[in-house]
Design an enzyme around this catalytic site. Structure first.
Site, PDB file in Angstrom:
ATOM      1  N   ARG A 183      11.836  -7.302   3.325  1.00  0.00           N
ATOM      2  CA  ARG A 183      11.762  -5.670   3.476  1.00  0.00           C
ATOM      3  C   ARG A 183      12.868  -5.205   4.381  1.00  0.00           C
ATOM      4  O   ARG A 183      12.980  -5.683   5.452  1.00  0.00           O
ATOM      5  CB  ARG A 183      10.140  -5.181   3.801  1.00  0.00           C
ATOM      6  N   ARG A 227      -8.247   1.556   9.939  1.00  0.00           N
ATOM      7  CA  ARG A 227      -8.003   0.168  10.106  1.00  0.00           C
ATOM      8  C   ARG A 227      -9.023  -0.444  11.122  1.00  0.00           C
ATOM      9  O   ARG A 227      -8.800  -1.607  11.439  1.00  0.00           O
ATOM     10  CB  ARG A 227      -6.705   0.027  10.881  1.00  0.00           C
ATOM     11  N   ARG A 249      12.419  -3.451  10.122  1.00  0.00           N
ATOM     12  CA  ARG A 249      11.703  -2.858  11.161  1.00  0.00           C
ATOM     13  C   ARG A 249      11.347  -3.813  12.223  1.00  0.00           C
ATOM     14  O   ARG A 249      11.128  -4.895  11.819  1.00  0.00           O
ATOM     15  CB  ARG A 249      10.390  -2.284  10.625  1.00  0.00           C
ATOM     16  N   ARG A 252       0.452  -8.941  13.425  1.00  0.00           N
ATOM     17  CA  ARG A 252      -0.222  -8.022  12.454  1.00  0.00           C
ATOM     18  C   ARG A 252      -1.260  -8.574  11.714  1.00  0.00           C
ATOM     19  O   ARG A 252      -2.357  -7.851  11.210  1.00  0.00           O
ATOM     20  CB  ARG A 252       0.975  -7.141  11.519  1.00  0.00           C
ATOM     21  N   LYS A 286       0.780  -1.213   0.018  1.00  0.00           N
ATOM     22  CA  LYS A 286      -0.192  -0.106  -0.108  1.00  0.00           C
ATOM     23  C   LYS A 286       0.970   1.244   0.004  1.00  0.00           C
ATOM     24  O   LYS A 286       0.419   2.296  -0.864  1.00  0.00           O
ATOM     25  CB  LYS A 286      -0.853   0.169   1.311  1.00  0.00           C
TER      26      LYS A 286
END
Ligand code: AMP
Length: 233
Positions: free
Chosen positions: A132, A93, A167, A178, A16
């Site tokens: 990532r 969210r 991260r 998550r 996103k």
């Protein structure tokens, strides 16, 4: 008519952020990522950042009242700067966030025009997030992927030269939390926006370029792919 007030919806790791950035650059819209705003607040040690940090590190959602305040302030700032429109990335969210957004935008007479669901299977998301890497400087915020978009020099940001890192919330164990949070708290928004006649779905499992092409076409067309009542379109 092309949509100018857009929500990018989908699981963490759907791309996103990358897609919102590309779209905003091309269409001259303001990119609003609550994740980026909260990370900047954590880095700056503001009261919002202090409240948000433990939730973020654990892959949990920051309480609605905190994040709604941050987002509304950012929208007002963008409007003051005469932004042509905006793309919301990572917000809303939860259903209460969606309701708060609707109320705030109705007061400004600027309703959401399109909600793009970047539909991405859990396994694709897990693989993407494991690869990532993000710039350690939140002011830079550059994002890499060790497989599809590696930095030119290992472990170093191409843009600002600072180290790039995994991260805290991209660690595999946190990604699972998550994903659970997404399916429990955020996925109900799919039905919510379908019923509002705003939802359009794109396949998020392809390359970032393929997804970008699909999103660009969707936004250019505007509106939704279904009428929200009987699926007649
Ligand atoms: P993101 O970069 O969008 O994946 O967001 C990173 C983290 O920031 C999330 O895992 C949450 O802890 C927090 N966060 C971002 N946006 C929201 C939101 N709309 N509501 C609650 N927490 C959020």
């Amino acid at each position: 008519m092309a949509a100018t007030r857009v929500i990018m919806l989908g699981p963490p790791g759907a791309g996103k952020g990358t897609q919102a950035q590309r779209l905003c650059k091309e269409a001259g819209l303001a990119h609003m990522s609550t994740g980026d705003m909260l990370r900047a607040a954590v880095a700056a040690g503001t009261p919002v950042g202090l409240k948000a940090k433990s939730y973020m590190d654990g892959g949990k959602l920051v309480p609605d009242e905190v994040v709604i305040g941050v987002l509304v302030e950012a929208i007002d700032k963008a409007l003051k700067n005469n932004a042509k429109g905006f793309v919301l990335d990572g917000f809303p969210r939860t259903l209460p966030q969606a309701e708060a957004l609707k109320t705030n935008l109705a007061q400004r007479n600027l309703p959401i025009e399109q909600v793009i669901l970047v539909n991405t299977p859990d396994k694709v998301v897990q693989d993407r997030l494991a690869a990532r890497r993000s710039c350690s400087d939140p002011k830079c915020g550059a994002v890499y992927n060790l497989t599809s978009k590696p930095p030119k020099k290992a472990d170093t940001c191409d843009i600002c030269g600072k180290p790039i890192v995994l991260r805290n919330d991209d660690k595999p164990e946190t990604v699972l939390v998550r994903q659970q949070t997404y399916w429990r708290d955020t996925a109900p928004l799919i039905q919510y926006y379908k019923q509002a006649g705003l939802l359009v779905e794109v396949d998020g499992s392809g390359s970032m370029d393929d997804i970008a092409v699909a999103i660009k076409a969707t936004v250019a067309k505007g509106g939704s792919s279904s009428c929200g009542c009987c699926g007649c379109r």
